[in-house]
Design a protein around this motif. Structure first.
Motif, PDB file in Angstrom:
ATOM      1  N   SER A 297       0.814  -1.219   0.000  1.00 21.00           N
ATOM      2  CA  SER A 297       0.000   0.000   0.000  1.00 21.00           C
ATOM      3  C   SER A 297       0.846   1.268   0.000  1.00 21.00           C
ATOM      4  O   SER A 297       0.425   2.315  -0.474  1.00 21.00           O
ATOM      5  N   GLU A 299       1.555   3.471   2.191  1.00 18.04           N
ATOM      6  CA  GLU A 299       0.963   4.677   2.744  1.00 18.04           C
ATOM      7  C   GLU A 299       1.717   5.242   3.942  1.00 18.04           C
ATOM      8  O   GLU A 299       1.394   6.323   4.426  1.00 18.04           O
ATOM      9  N   ARG A 442     -13.077   8.423   1.592  1.00 25.51           N
ATOM     10  CA  ARG A 442     -12.246   7.333   1.067  1.00 25.51           C
ATOM     11  C   ARG A 442     -11.516   7.774  -0.198  1.00 25.51           C
ATOM     12  O   ARG A 442     -10.339   7.473  -0.398  1.00 25.51           O
ATOM     13  N   ALA A 446      -7.372   8.280  -0.744  1.00 30.78           N
ATOM     14  CA  ALA A 446      -6.622   7.692  -1.867  1.00 30.78           C
ATOM     15  C   ALA A 446      -5.917   8.779  -2.666  1.00 30.78           C
ATOM     16  O   ALA A 446      -4.757   8.615  -3.057  1.00 30.78           O
ATOM     17  N   SER A 453      -4.285   1.027  -2.944  1.00 34.95           N
ATOM     18  CA  SER A 453      -5.324   0.075  -3.335  1.00 34.95           C
ATOM     19  C   SER A 453      -5.278  -1.204  -2.506  1.00 34.95           C
ATOM     20  O   SER A 453      -6.277  -1.908  -2.392  1.00 34.95           O
TER      21      SER A 453
END
Length: 525
Positions: A297, A299, A442, A446, A453
């Motif tokens: 991810s 992140e 959401r 992103a 994702s």
């Protein structure tokens, strides 16, 4: 299959070093250890004794006394690399690690990853052209000679530097060398390591040059690898995940970072806190696990920036010189449309262009395409626009031959709003309030890179209330500024209420305000 010789540089925690070596060799890989010459001799003897019966472990023949920013770090690395090359003929890759590193993938995954592409992983950016160095010495690292340690011999370090500077005692970079810079944590193929060692043996003048540069661990391997290996075979990245704070210090990871670390597209991470016992146990077990799937991810860095920036957004400590001179014009009216939902603001500016003669541009400090005219170059990049914001806006007034101008801003740009509303011009602000449902949040998460994702749904669900509060707080901060010219409109108000706000904001007739407020699908997502 890939077999990795880990180049382990360490200076403390002998039990942790032993555990690390046993773990890494347990997967069929190798370890070459350099234990700092300044460290406790009893600790070193304890490590040697504990690993004496492990044929997959070797020790550097010479123990360098290492200091931050010194050639000693490169010397120690080369010593461990030479020992590994000689001891482990079956090693296909050589991977730099510190004692604070831990695996965040399984050995099975790491071997498959390295088998997937025949290349070297090492950050290498052009030393002079890149902005890899954020503060402090840059060219001075190379063109002056550095014999002393800046941290432990500060007076000698700076006195030597000032004397060389005063008498012009600079030197040139070796003519055939393009100096590169990047992280010291790399993973190189065997053939690359052998080429680097051959280069070291055959180019003593280059070795002598780097030996008196400052922080050579960020330039030596990065430069030599790019010199001996075709660029197409180099991936300019590290396989070790690390994050730096605003103060240039590496972020430390703790027990609750396990899931976050596994989602990053790296094989190892540093720094793992010595106190994070549970995290170390879980990551250690992970290395030997089989059949583990790793959703990537990426992140973590975005989350760190997001969390640490909260409460500091918009803080400014002084005007930039190009903002301090000149005004937007006392007779001009700057009309700022502030909206988190950019599509709503752009529908409104489109309607303003259709229903009025007021020139309107969109998010000029956020998007390249923002209904901007050709202004001679200042508009070509977002960086230029922000750096020369007042000059840009003055040019817009002149280009449109108008004393009024509408432009859009994101509510997070509080420093821009504060700067522009402090000008002598008549500056008004229209805040478009928004409702943020879970689907919008959401999408926002992103878009800004807080999740990818492959991020687990439960992670996103935990983020929702924090992000919602953050977005709502942006509007509250704007209201807290108590601006005299603050107007607002919202999707939950009647069109007539919004029309009155628009008419006052734009100084247009009531019927024009109503036409704008009734724009089709104005607030639709």
């Amino acid at each position: 299959m890939a077999r990795i010789a880990f180049i382990l540089l360490c200076h403390k925690d002998p039990k942790g070093v032993v555990a690390q070596a046993r773990r890494l060799t347990g997967s069929g890989d190798y370890v070459s250890i350099h234990f700092d010459g300044r460290a406790n001799m009893r600790d070193f003897e304890m490590i040697r004794a504990a690993l004496a019966d492990n044929p997959s472990v070797v020790f550097a023949q010479r123990r360098w006394k290492c200091g931050w920013g010194e050639w000693s770090l490169v010397g120690a690395t080369l010593e461990a690399v030479r020992a590994a090359v000689a001891a482990f003929p079956l090693a296909t890759h050589f991977y730099m690690l510190s004692g604070d590193c831990m695996p965040i993938k399984s050995a099975e995954y790491a071997h498959g990853f390295l088998d997937g592409e025949d290349c070297d992983y090492i950050e290498n950016f052009d030393f002079f052209e890149s902005d890899w160095i954020k503060t402090g010495f840059k060219e001075e690292r190379l063109v002056y000679r550095h014999w002393f340690n800046e941290r432990t011999q500060k007076w000698l370090f700076y006195t030597s530097y000032e004397l060389q500077k005063r008498f012009g005692l600079t030197r040139a970079v070796p003519a055939d060398i393009q100096v590169m810079i990047g992280s010291q944590w790399w993973c190189l193929r065997r053939q690359t390591v052998e080429k680097v060692l051959n280069f070291c043996a055959g180019r003593p003048e280059v070795m002598g040059f780097f030996a008196t540069t400052w922080v050579p661990d960020e330039t030596f391997f990065q430069t030599i690898v790019a010199h001996v290996v075709p660029r197409r075979e180099i991936r300019s990245r590290t396989l070790t995940y690390l994050v730096f704070t605003d103060y240039g210090m590496p972020v430390t990871f703790y027990n609750d970072h396990y899931d976050l670390l596994l989602g990053q597209n790296y094989l190892f991470a540093r720094k793992i806190s010595p106190e994070a016992i549970r995290l170390r146990e879980r990551l250690g077990a992970l290395w030997t696990a089989g059949g583990v799937h790793f959703p990537i991810s990426n992140e973590a860095t975005g989350l760190f920036r997001f969390v640490t920036a909260r409460g500091r957004v918009g803080r400014r400590f002084g005007q930039r010189f190009w903002e301090a001179e000149g005004s937007l014009g006392r007779d001009n009216s700057l009309l700022l449309v502030v909206a988190k939902k950019w599509h709503v603001a752009k529908r409104l500016t489109d309607a303003i262009r259709r229903h009025t003669a007021i020139p309107a541009v969109d998010f000029v400090f956020n998007e390249i395409e923002a209904h901007l005219p050709d202004l001679g170059g200042v508009e070509t990049t977002l960086e230029k626009r922000d750096r020369h914001r007042r000059a840009l806006i003055r040019l817009l007034f002149q280009h449109f031959e108008s004393h009024r101008l509408v432009l859009c801003l994101d509510p997070s740009a509080l420093h821009l709003i504060q700067d522009l509303t402090s000008d002598k011009a008549d500056t008004r602000v229209l805040l478009i309030d928004s409702q943020f449902d879970d689907d919008y949040l959401r999408g926002h998460i992103a878009r800004v890179g807080l999740a990818g994702s492959e991020t687990a749904p439960e992670v996103i669900e935990r983020l929702l209330p924090m992000v919602r509060a953050d977005l709502e707080h942006e509007a509250e901060r704007l209201r807290d500024m108590d601006l005299a010219g603050l107007h607002s409109m919202a999707p939950w108000r009647h069109a007539e209420e919004n029309a009155a706000q628009l008419a006052r904001f734009l100084d247009v007739p009531a019927e024009t305000g109503l036409a704008l407020a009734r724009t089709d699908h104005l607030f639709s997502d």
